[in-house]
Write an enzyme that holds these catalytic residues in place. Structure first.
Site, PDB file in Angstrom:
ATOM      1  N   CYS A 195       9.471  32.498  48.347  1.00  0.00           N
ATOM      2  CA  CYS A 195       9.078  31.200  47.702  1.00  0.00           C
ATOM      3  C   CYS A 195      10.266  30.204  48.042  1.00  0.00           C
ATOM      4  O   CYS A 195       9.985  29.030  47.864  1.00  0.00           O
ATOM      5  CB  CYS A 195       9.247  31.450  46.054  1.00  0.00           C
ATOM      6  SG  CYS A 195      10.585  32.259  45.572  1.00  0.00           S
ATOM      7  N   HIS A 224       5.655  32.182  37.714  1.00  0.00           N
ATOM      8  CA  HIS A 224       5.875  31.150  38.357  1.00  0.00           C
ATOM      9  C   HIS A 224       4.483  30.781  38.984  1.00  0.00           C
ATOM     10  O   HIS A 224       4.538  31.013  40.373  1.00  0.00           O
ATOM     11  CB  HIS A 224       6.988  31.197  39.501  1.00  0.00           C
ATOM     12  CG  HIS A 224       7.330  30.085  40.103  1.00  0.00           C
ATOM     13  ND1 HIS A 224       6.849  28.766  39.872  1.00  0.00           N
ATOM     14  CD2 HIS A 224       8.444  29.889  41.194  1.00  0.00           C
ATOM     15  CE1 HIS A 224       7.533  28.122  40.703  1.00  0.00           C
ATOM     16  NE2 HIS A 224       8.406  28.356  41.452  1.00  0.00           N
ATOM     17  N   GLN A 281       3.720  28.368  42.172  1.00  0.00           N
ATOM     18  CA  GLN A 281       4.353  29.279  43.420  1.00  0.00           C
ATOM     19  C   GLN A 281       3.286  30.206  43.948  1.00  0.00           C
ATOM     20  O   GLN A 281       2.929  30.115  45.308  1.00  0.00           O
ATOM     21  CB  GLN A 281       5.563  29.984  43.159  1.00  0.00           C
ATOM     22  CG  GLN A 281       6.064  30.883  44.442  1.00  0.00           C
ATOM     23  CD  GLN A 281       6.563  29.776  45.563  1.00  0.00           C
ATOM     24  OE1 GLN A 281       7.355  28.915  45.060  1.00  0.00           O
ATOM     25  NE2 GLN A 281       6.083  29.900  46.914  1.00  0.00           N
ATOM     26  N   ASP A 319      11.924  37.767  47.398  1.00  0.00           N
ATOM     27  CA  ASP A 319      12.444  36.897  46.689  1.00  0.00           C
ATOM     28  C   ASP A 319      14.123  37.125  46.456  1.00  0.00           C
ATOM     29  O   ASP A 319      14.409  38.205  46.787  1.00  0.00           O
ATOM     30  CB  ASP A 319      11.807  36.497  45.356  1.00  0.00           C
ATOM     31  CG  ASP A 319      12.110  35.345  44.671  1.00  0.00           C
ATOM     32  OD1 ASP A 319      12.872  34.358  44.965  1.00  0.00           O
ATOM     33  OD2 ASP A 319      11.655  35.175  43.524  1.00  0.00           O
ATOM     34  N   ARG A 348       3.005  24.236  48.417  1.00  0.00           N
ATOM     35  CA  ARG A 348       3.116  24.063  47.005  1.00  0.00           C
ATOM     36  C   ARG A 348       2.603  22.462  46.730  1.00  0.00           C
ATOM     37  O   ARG A 348       2.034  22.289  45.770  1.00  0.00           O
ATOM     38  CB  ARG A 348       4.788  23.857  46.791  1.00  0.00           C
ATOM     39  CG  ARG A 348       5.348  25.194  47.000  1.00  0.00           C
ATOM     40  CD  ARG A 348       5.170  26.168  45.781  1.00  0.00           C
ATOM     41  NE  ARG A 348       5.535  25.498  44.446  1.00  0.00           N
ATOM     42  CZ  ARG A 348       6.570  25.459  43.879  1.00  0.00           C
ATOM     43  NH1 ARG A 348       7.403  25.977  44.395  1.00  0.00           N
ATOM     44  NH2 ARG A 348       6.548  24.967  42.542  1.00  0.00           N
ATOM     45  N   ARG A 359      10.182  22.949  33.756  1.00  0.00           N
ATOM     46  CA  ARG A 359      10.809  24.191  34.278  1.00  0.00           C
ATOM     47  C   ARG A 359      11.904  24.834  33.194  1.00  0.00           C
ATOM     48  O   ARG A 359      12.854  23.788  33.012  1.00  0.00           O
ATOM     49  CB  ARG A 359      11.434  23.918  35.613  1.00  0.00           C
ATOM     50  CG  ARG A 359      12.348  25.264  35.971  1.00  0.00           C
ATOM     51  CD  ARG A 359      12.806  25.276  37.556  1.00  0.00           C
ATOM     52  NE  ARG A 359      11.733  25.455  38.327  1.00  0.00           N
ATOM     53  CZ  ARG A 359      12.051  25.665  39.572  1.00  0.00           C
ATOM     54  NH1 ARG A 359      13.086  25.631  40.083  1.00  0.00           N
ATOM     55  NH2 ARG A 359      11.005  26.001  40.484  1.00  0.00           N
TER      56      ARG A 359
HETATM   57  N1   CP Z   1      10.180  27.887  45.073  1.00  0.00           N
HETATM   58  C1   CP Z   1      10.541  27.261  44.319  1.00  0.00           C
HETATM   59  O1   CP Z   1      10.187  26.988  43.121  1.00  0.00           O
HETATM   60  O2   CP Z   1      11.547  26.305  44.822  1.00  0.00           O
HETATM   61  P1   CP Z   1      12.824  25.319  44.028  1.00  0.00           P
HETATM   62  O3   CP Z   1      13.287  26.207  42.998  1.00  0.00           O
HETATM   63  O4   CP Z   1      13.262  24.603  44.872  1.00  0.00           O
HETATM   64  O5   CP Z   1      11.666  24.433  43.149  1.00  0.00           O
HETATM   65  N1  NVA Z   2      12.941  33.906  41.119  1.00  0.00           N
HETATM   66  C1  NVA Z   2      13.623  32.701  41.651  1.00  0.00           C
HETATM   67  C2  NVA Z   2      12.722  31.900  42.263  1.00  0.00           C
HETATM   68  C3  NVA Z   2      13.179  30.522  42.496  1.00  0.00           C
HETATM   69  C4  NVA Z   2      12.279  29.560  42.928  1.00  0.00           C
HETATM   70  C5  NVA Z   2      14.324  32.351  40.470  1.00  0.00           C
HETATM   71  O1  NVA Z   2      13.838  32.384  39.372  1.00  0.00           O
HETATM   72  O2  NVA Z   2      15.434  31.852  40.565  1.00  0.00           O
END
Ligand code: CP
Ligand code: NVA
Length: 315
Positions: free
Chosen positions: A272, A142, A145, A233, A300, A115
């Protein structure tokens, strides 16, 4: 030639890289594994352990609850083990290049999940890696997701092909992966976002070039009209500036009973998570009977197990 065919190593960076048949195979395996675990205690491994002896390295440069835990649990259920790292703990923070990091990780572990907001750096990691790299969220996309989201939609509503799904809010990383999925799997996606937070022109051009059924609009009610699923989101994603202007721009896209009333009667709501209650969604929607968010979070786990299997040639 697609990126999938181009690479000897099976990376999972973007849904747009993959053949529809690969995405379908991943979804089917996720469903099969979820079914096979019914009634099992969470800590019990799967009856078959296709990743026995494999090691997953996870690198987090940003916060995570779901991604972190579901990959860890998923790898253990498949018979493997995990190593949890943060960018700050690694020599990456002292300017070791991502390419050199890839070369070294390739000598120790079997697969990497990362990440990192910088999408190009994740692509660079994959380009210099002899082992599969999974995108666990970048500023651009993502994909894990959205595999979980598709699994959730299909569990509740049946095959996604030809169906209509609406996005309401910032056309962000999760939205981009939804757009990739719509084009690859042939469903209708309507994306409502303020003019200032629309999808990038390159993504819109990609949709056009692939004759995707994705409609980009600024009108939330129009997008949601008759849709079978509404997705939202956070208004402020990781790496975004949390400004009053941004909140004001996104207010008309809040998923609340008034907006939900424009959707199909039995439409589901997905997000998500983490959610910001009272911002992109109201309590009565996220806690209400149409909400699928907890199954979505669980999925997930099942989705990523199938993704890891595919990456490691076990699917
Ligand atoms: N939806 C998602 O990726 O959650 P986290 O940021 O908690 O991993
Ligand atoms: N769009 C959000 C998703 C988090 C899982 C972000 O990037 O922070």
């Amino acid at each position: 030639m697609s990126a999938e065919k181009n690479s000897a190593v099976r990376h999972f960076l973007d849904l747009s890289d993959h053949e529809p048949a690969t995405l379908t195979a991943i979804l089917n395996e996720a469903k099969r594994r979820k079914q096979a675990r019914k009634g099992l205690h969470k800590g019990v491994p799967d009856a078959d352990k296709p990743l026995d002896g494999h090691i997953l390295a996870m690198i987090f440069d940003r916060q995570s609850t779901r991604t972190r835990i579901s990959f860890d649990v998923g790898m253990r259920q498949l018979g493997g083990t995990t190593i949890m790292l943060t960018g700050a703990q690694m020599q990456l923070a002292r300017e070791e290049t991502i390419a050199d990091t890839a070369r070294v990780l390739s000598r120790y572990v079997d697969i990497v999940m990362i990440r990192l907001l910088d999408h190009e750096m994740v692509q660079d990691l994959a380009a210099h890696s002899d082992i599969p790299v999974i995108n666990g969220l970048t500023k651009l996309s993502h994909p894990c997701q959205v595999i979980a989201d598709l699994l959730t939609f299909e569990e509740k509503k049946g095959p996604v092909k030809g169906r209509t799904i609406a996005w309401s809010g910032d056309a962000n990383n999760v939205c981009t992966s939804w757009v990739h999925a719509a084009v690859k799997l042939g469903f209708n996606l309507r994306v409502a976002a303020p003019p200032e937070l629309q999808a990038r022109p390159a993504l819109k051009e990609w949709v056009k070039a692939h004759k995707g059924k994705v409609q980009f609009t600024t009108n939330a009610e129009e997008a949601v009209d008759g849709a079978e699923c509404i997705v939202s989101d956070a208004w402020v994603s990781m790496g975004d500036e949390d400004s009053t202007k941004r909140h004001n721009l996104l207010k008309p896209y809040q998923v609340n009973p008034r907006l939900m009333a424009h959707a199909a009667k039995d439409a589901i709501f997905m997000h998500c998570l983490p959610a910001h209650r009272g911002e992109e969604v109201t309590d009565d929607i996220i806690d209400g009977p149409q909400s699928a968010v907890w199954d979505e979070a669980e999925n997930r786990l099942h989705a990523q197990k199938a993704i890891m299997q595919w990456c490691l040639g076990k699917l």
